[in-house]
Design an enzyme around this catalytic site. Structure first.
Site, PDB file in Angstrom:
ATOM      1  N   SER A 143     -32.342  17.124 -42.689  1.00 29.24           N
ATOM      2  CA  SER A 143     -31.193  17.725 -43.360  1.00 29.24           C
ATOM      3  C   SER A 143     -30.936  16.981 -44.658  1.00 29.24           C
ATOM      4  CB  SER A 143     -29.960  17.601 -42.462  1.00 29.24           C
ATOM      5  OG  SER A 143     -28.764  17.863 -43.185  1.00 29.24           O
ATOM      6  N   TYR A 197     -24.864  10.969 -38.267  1.00 26.45           N
ATOM      7  CA  TYR A 197     -25.734  12.139 -38.401  1.00 26.45           C
ATOM      8  C   TYR A 197     -26.770  11.890 -39.491  1.00 26.45           C
ATOM      9  CZ  TYR A 197     -27.173  17.008 -39.158  1.00 26.45           C
ATOM     10  OH  TYR A 197     -27.906  18.165 -39.306  1.00 26.45           O
TER      11      TYR A 197
END
Length: 310
Positions: A161, A187
């Site tokens: 990501s 994350y």
């Protein structure tokens, strides 16, 4: 960034998985897609199935997996879609999936993930996002190494990501034992780990005919954002965002999984169906130098092996 030639493709951020896979025949090829019952995982699996691959959906929710498999068969005519349970944050579950696998594996799509969730720890005390997004997929790929080697020219797809730009892997405190837990930093760290995995896996396994690449699918509204829907900051962030459909979001995963342009190529990061250049802050695109750092990649591999050996 090393001086290799960047891979460009005829595809764009608007391209869909169906467009990327058009004309490619995967008859006789076997693929595993983790998280294949939701979001871009469904469309990744559907595209692979449409090209004739035998696809296994490795999912937490087997019932949802069965519904997805039936839907994929109905839309592609491919009945070789199976469903197997996996809980990536549970080492025993990953080991059980690996033990049940037989024969070659041509494509492993490490797609499942959790995003920016409240602090949660596994039974080992590991931070849950790192355990799920990185360690589970690392253990899965490691366990399936021989199946990938048997296939020859196998590919591992590591879904990362642009959030990797938020944090390198903080080796001194991966599990937030001595620093305040921040969901996005956790994350981001796990998504950097996804890129570093592709770098080191390719280095170690290219001789076995296995390559791994990482990618950013793009901004897509999926269940992954479930922890953020009440977050006003997140809502502000996404107001002007250019969202992709799930079919567009799966395009880069499919490119990495099947494109002839990537034959024998690994350890790279793709976005919008092309190889990304280096990130230049404050841009939220491109790949961070630390995510491609070979020393960090080797260190992460060793740390991950130690975690799994405990």
């Amino acid at each position: 960034m090393s001086s290799h030639d960047r891979i460009t493709t005829p595809f764009t951020r608007e391209s869909t998985a169906a467009e990327v896979i058009d004309g490619i025949d995967l008859t006789g090829r076997r693929a595993v897609v983790t998280g294949g019952a939701s979001g871009i995982g469904v469309e990744t699996a559907r595209a692979l199935a449409s090209a004739g691959a035998e696809v296994t959906l490795a999912v937490r929710d087997v019932e949802a997996g069965k519904r997805t498999a039936a839907d994929i068969t109905a839309t592609t005519g491919n009945s070789h879609i199976s469903v197997a349970p996996i809980e990536l944050a549970d080492r025993a579950s990953v080991a059980a999936f690996v033990a049940a696998w037989q024969g070659p594996l041509h494509i492993l799509v490490n797609n499942a993930g959790v995003m920016a969730e409240p602090l949660n720890r596994t039974q080992e005390g590991w931070e849950h996002q790192f355990a799920t997004n990185h360690v589970g997929h690392f253990g899965l790929a490691l366990g399936l190494h021989d199946a990938l080697a048997e296939a020859g020219n196998a590919r591992v797809v590591s879904v990362s990501s642009s959030a990797h730009l938020r944090s390198p892997v903080v080796f001194d405190d991966i599990h937030f034992e001595n620093r305040e837990y921040e969901p996005w930093a956790a994350y981001g760290q796990s998504k950097t780990a996804n890129v570093l995995f592709a770098v080191e896996a390719t280095k170690r396994w290219a001789a076995d005919g296995i390559t791994a690449n990482a990618l950013m699918p793009g901004g897509i509204r999926t269940n992954l954002q479930r922890h953020q829907n009440a977050n006003p900051e997140f809502q502000k962030l996404i107001e002007g965002a250019a969202w992709k459909t799930t079919e567009q979001g799966a395009a880069t995963s499919i490119l990495v999984a099947v494109s002839p342009l990537l034959e024998g190529i690994g350890g790279r990061y793709f976005e919008d169906a092309t190889e990304a250049g280096p990130n230049v802050p404050p841009a939220g695109t491109g790949v961070a130098d630390y995510a491609l750092d070979p020393e960090a990649a080797a260190r992460l591999w060793d740390v991950s092996l130690e975690m799994l050996a405990r």
